[in-house]
Design an enzyme around this catalytic site. Structure first.
Site, PDB file in Angstrom:
ATOM      1  N   ASP A 247      43.293  45.239 -10.497  1.00  0.00           N
ATOM      2  CA  ASP A 247      42.766  46.727 -10.326  1.00  0.00           C
ATOM      3  C   ASP A 247      43.185  47.531  -8.907  1.00  0.00           C
ATOM      4  O   ASP A 247      43.602  45.966  -7.568  1.00  0.00           O
ATOM      5  CB  ASP A 247      41.460  46.145 -10.163  1.00  0.00           C
ATOM      6  CG  ASP A 247      40.201  47.386  -9.582  1.00  0.00           C
ATOM      7  OD1 ASP A 247      41.445  48.982  -9.357  1.00  0.00           O
ATOM      8  OD2 ASP A 247      39.458  47.469  -9.784  1.00  0.00           O
TER       9      ASP A 247
ATOM     10  N   HIS B 246      34.633  48.887  -6.383  1.00  0.00           N
ATOM     11  CA  HIS B 246      36.158  48.476  -6.445  1.00  0.00           C
ATOM     12  C   HIS B 246      36.433  47.215  -5.338  1.00  0.00           C
ATOM     13  O   HIS B 246      35.677  47.454  -3.879  1.00  0.00           O
ATOM     14  CB  HIS B 246      37.306  49.183  -6.604  1.00  0.00           C
ATOM     15  CG  HIS B 246      37.034  49.867  -7.521  1.00  0.00           C
ATOM     16  ND1 HIS B 246      38.266  49.737  -9.051  1.00  0.00           N
ATOM     17  CD2 HIS B 246      36.590  50.764  -7.892  1.00  0.00           C
ATOM     18  CE1 HIS B 246      37.693  50.592  -9.779  1.00  0.00           C
ATOM     19  NE2 HIS B 246      36.524  51.834  -9.392  1.00  0.00           N
TER      20      HIS B 246
END
Lengths: 555, 555
Positions: B196, B369
């Site tokens: 990611d 994140h």
């Protein structure tokens, strides 16, 4: 008595419903002064609009009283309405501002073919009388040189207006805010303070412009290839620091982008920007020079699609291109609403393989507006009896009001107003007065006026759903529809033969049911039936509702 | 030999051109697995589009190989394309994911009347075989519970895919990333890591979700009136902390907004969200209860005009209203492009006189994140031989690649690809393979397909400039134009009698000059002349260029 002693009236016509189109009327009896005449750029809810201006009907209706226009600094949200206003005024009104501000305004007026405006240069320390209103100017620091605050005296009271400001102790040109003047005026008495609220929600003290310099130096010095710096073209202090950094690392300066070329020229001519002639080269002459000896100063910090930076990022610039190994500095912050456009440019640059430096990673930008500590400091220096926060959105004005309460201004001495509200000062006492006509005016092509909200709603509807024009040719003799024709734009389906035949069928059936007499008087009703029938047909077939434009032609 | 030993192929169909519509094909010989099937929300350049999907033609063309769909977590950018994909597939393909993710997917599929999908619940530690591809699941932390990473083994090599993640040591549900599993897989060997990239430009370590709790507690405890908290409705950990804070200060919880109601129901049923029945009350029952005993948990953190928060801010909510003295917490960050909409809601709230708390002033939100330190940690834990950054815009993928180089992965072992590119793994060696069909698909009403770029261009043109329909009824017998009619939408001028007469005049003149023979074959040319003549006339009169839709009807 009211007639004999008319109040001093403060009327914000813009600047209280968002950051932009600043304009404030100061009026006392038969004398009126305007502070700033700015514009705002349209947002997503105003598609196709070129510019947004404050509604200055009040100024035009009282033109006989207007003694002068004061412009606090040269940003478009303080100057951009001037060309329109001057064209609408019958007489030449003097415009008072600093040398650089007048220089920038001159260029803008020339684009509108407004010849020989009545410019009156003032500077910190200047004092002018405009009827019974006197104005003292004092220097302030902002993201453009030549920013001024004003202290206004009238028979009924005194007002201080900060203009846009930060409190920078180490400004690039050495011109700090004139604290001595502010203190002197405070001693004389400030009945009402109007102060910039842009950063009223930001804690702390805004960093000095000088703090950007070392970072620019470091990035430019260590960059392996060309360095491109995108910045606001009016931010002369920033441009000076970019040029200094270029020179310090032995690089030549290339300037590109229309407003960057214009503003650097004006600023150099007026002595606000110092670049040795030998350090600057034309974009056409760049090719012989090694990449690590070049800094390009360009427009496009807001991701504007037609700006120099966007063109270079997309390989569409006439003379300059950006390559892998180059460095791009975005020396600005996106104006709210431009975030996505800026991010798109950054992505294009990343794909080219160059390094992008922006304020999220290095100190390559600081704000030009004072944060909470500066706003409180301004309040305690000016010591106003009453306070009105200006230049901000609802949230900023209220945050500024909260700061004022913190430094001891009583709740009922603080006025959070809307554009068109007025404050009246009588013998130093400030009260809310009657409201005046105000609002926004759109510039859309040649037309300047109150664009109908329906027009904007229609545009948004057209953008979201597209449109279908249906023309029904009607025979009045035969009392029937002779022909039906469809045209579409911006819809995701196409009207092929079958779709068209079915749609025509649906319309004819609806018309038959309506039992029209096919006289001219029934055309309106017929148009409505055609529109509704087609709209329903398309909804059932596609689950979309394009705008239907029904035209009924009689033959 | 290639036929006997087909490579393991990794084909990103989405997720490499922006944050959204994630979809990755993993294929080895006659077996294929899909990881995620997400959507993206349209931006300004896609007016009227409902949703954007990845073009999954490749999946449909190879459906006979498709053994299963793995969904890493329940966010729409990982699940939102499922209803469309499942409808397009001929057979029922099993969907593997965590309990909560399947719960969220079930609700979405029900809206599309997709009955009894083949759900296969997995959890951290689960191992499945899908043909020659085996998949191990391991827990990861993200802004939604039940997030999983996967470790894939095939005859030709191994791949680890992180899904979306941060490395949270103090997650609200106690389920940390399964570092032991990651290390075990690293020991078995990770030929290729997909990780990611969303926060790859953000330095440092993302703060733990747990750090938001104390701030929520403090703000809710000290608030004098009602507290409204807007958050993502799938962020169950955040919702749990809001509920805990409410309980700690003796407040009842009201839930409002469609997705907030749905998701809290699903999460409570599945045991992911704990609220005592006695602590939650219906919005209709709120009126008897003192303001300082209420917390409203609502949708609208992105400024969506129809969300609960926007409706409440504008006084348009059915049951709840916000007043002076209330506190609104925006416990989220605006997704890029939504900044202005969020600011508008904040301004509306400020005008109501309530206190707005967002992440700019207090720690009421943290990202889901991982930042640069976490991304480097993930790389050093997984010890991959090759690396492909996924889930990000161009700038994020490249920043992530740079981090990988920093931790020692050689430049030529890092692949920054575009959607539709492929990686082929043969005996643990990764190379770029041939590209496959890919792209984006728009959902626009009932229509799902490749909306013509012209349609979007037309919509933007219509939004910016409006349109004028001109109908010319032409008599073939008399060889002349019988009648001309104008209709406008979204233009800033109106076609009054004089304007219309002049425009008609201009058109007739242009037609006369064209010397048409008025046969059916000349209609196209006639239409063009009418359009150009009107367009030029309007430009000269108004300096605007609306879209002209010319219709020539023959009678």
């Amino acid at each position: 008595m009211a007639k004999k002693n008319p109040p001093l009236r403060i009327i914000p016509l813009g600047g209280l419903d968002g950051i932009g189109k600043n304009m404030t009327v100061v009026e006392c009896g038969q004398d009126m002064v305007l502070i700033d005449a700015g514009l705002m750029f349209p947002d997503d809810s105003q598609p196709g609009i070129d510019l947004v201006l404050p509604d200055y009907t009040y100024v035009l209706e009282n033109e006989d009283k207007l003694r002068g226009i004061i412009v606090t600094h040269g940003h478009e949200d303080h100057t951009g309405a001037l060309p329109y206003l001057l064209q609408d005024l019958n007489n030449k009104v003097p415009i008072f501002s600093s040398k650089l501000t007048l220089g920038f305004i001159e260029g803008k007026l020339a684009e509108f073919r407004i010849r020989s405006p009545k410019f009156r240069e003032v500077k910190s320390g200047s004092h002018i009388n405009l009827g019974c209103i006197s104005v003292d100017f004092f220097s302030m620091t902002h993201s453009i040189p030549g920013a001024l605050g004003v202290y206004i005296k009238s028979p009924q009271g005194t007002v201080m207006h900060t203009g846009d400001f930060k409190l920078d102790q180490t400004p690039i040109d050495g011109v700090t805010p004139d604290y001595a003047a502010i203190s002197r005026f405070a001693k004389q008495g400030v009945d009402l303070l109007l102060s910039d609220s842009t950063n009223a929600t930001v804690p702390g003290f805004t960093k000095s412009e000088a703090e950007v310099g070392p970072t620019l130096n470091e990035v430019i010095k260590n960059a392996p290839g060309r360095v491109f710096v995108a910045s606001f073209s009016s931010h002369i202090h920033r441009l000076q620091q970019i040029c200094n950094a270029a020179k310090a690392s032995g690089r030549k300066i290339v300037v590109t982008g229309r407003s960057m070329l214009t503003n650097t020229r004006v600023a150099r001519e007026l002595g606000y920007l110092t670049i040795d002639e030998s350090d600057i080269i034309d974009a056409y002459d760049v090719n012989g020079i090694p990449d690590d000896q070049i800094v390009v100063m360009c427009t496009g910090s807001q991701g504007e699609p037609l700006s120099a930076l966007s063109r270079m990022a997309n390989g569409e610039h006439k003379t300059l291109s950006i390559h892998s190994g180059d460095t791009v500095i975005i020396s600005a912050t996106p104006v709210p609403g431009n975030e996505k456009a800026v991010q798109q440019v950054i992505n294009s640059l990343a794909k080219l393989g160059c390094t992008v430096v922006d304020k999220s990673t290095k100190l390559v930008h600081v704000s030009g507006h004072g944060s909470q500590e500066e706003l409180k400091l301004m309040l305690t220096m000016a010591k106003p009896t009453y306070f009105m926060p200006v230049h901000g959105e609802a949230v900023h004005l209220r945050a500024h009001a909260k700061l004022a309460r913190k430094v001891g201004i009583p709740e009922d001495h603080i006025f959070v107003l809307d554009n068109g509200d007025t404050l009246e000062v009588r013998g130093g006492v400030v009260k809310v007065g009657p409201t005046v006509e105000s609002g926004i005016v759109y510039v859309d092509g040649l037309r300047i006026g109150d664009t109908d909200p329906i027009v904007l709603r229609d545009r948004q509807k057209l953008a979201n759903d597209g449109m279908v024009t249906v023309v029904a040719v009607v025979s009045m003799k035969k009392k029937r529809i002779d022909a039906i024709d469809f045209s579409t734009r911006g819809v995701s389906f196409s009207i092929d033969e079958e779709f068209g035949a079915d749609a025509e069928d649906a319309i004819r059936k609806a018309v038959d049911k309506g039992s029209f007499d096919f006289t001219s008087s029934s055309t309106g009703a017929l148009r409505k039936v055609v529109r509704d029938a087609l709209s329903n047909f398309i909804w059932n077939r596609t689950r979309t509702r394009p705008m239907i434009i029904p035209v009924v032609m009689e033959v």
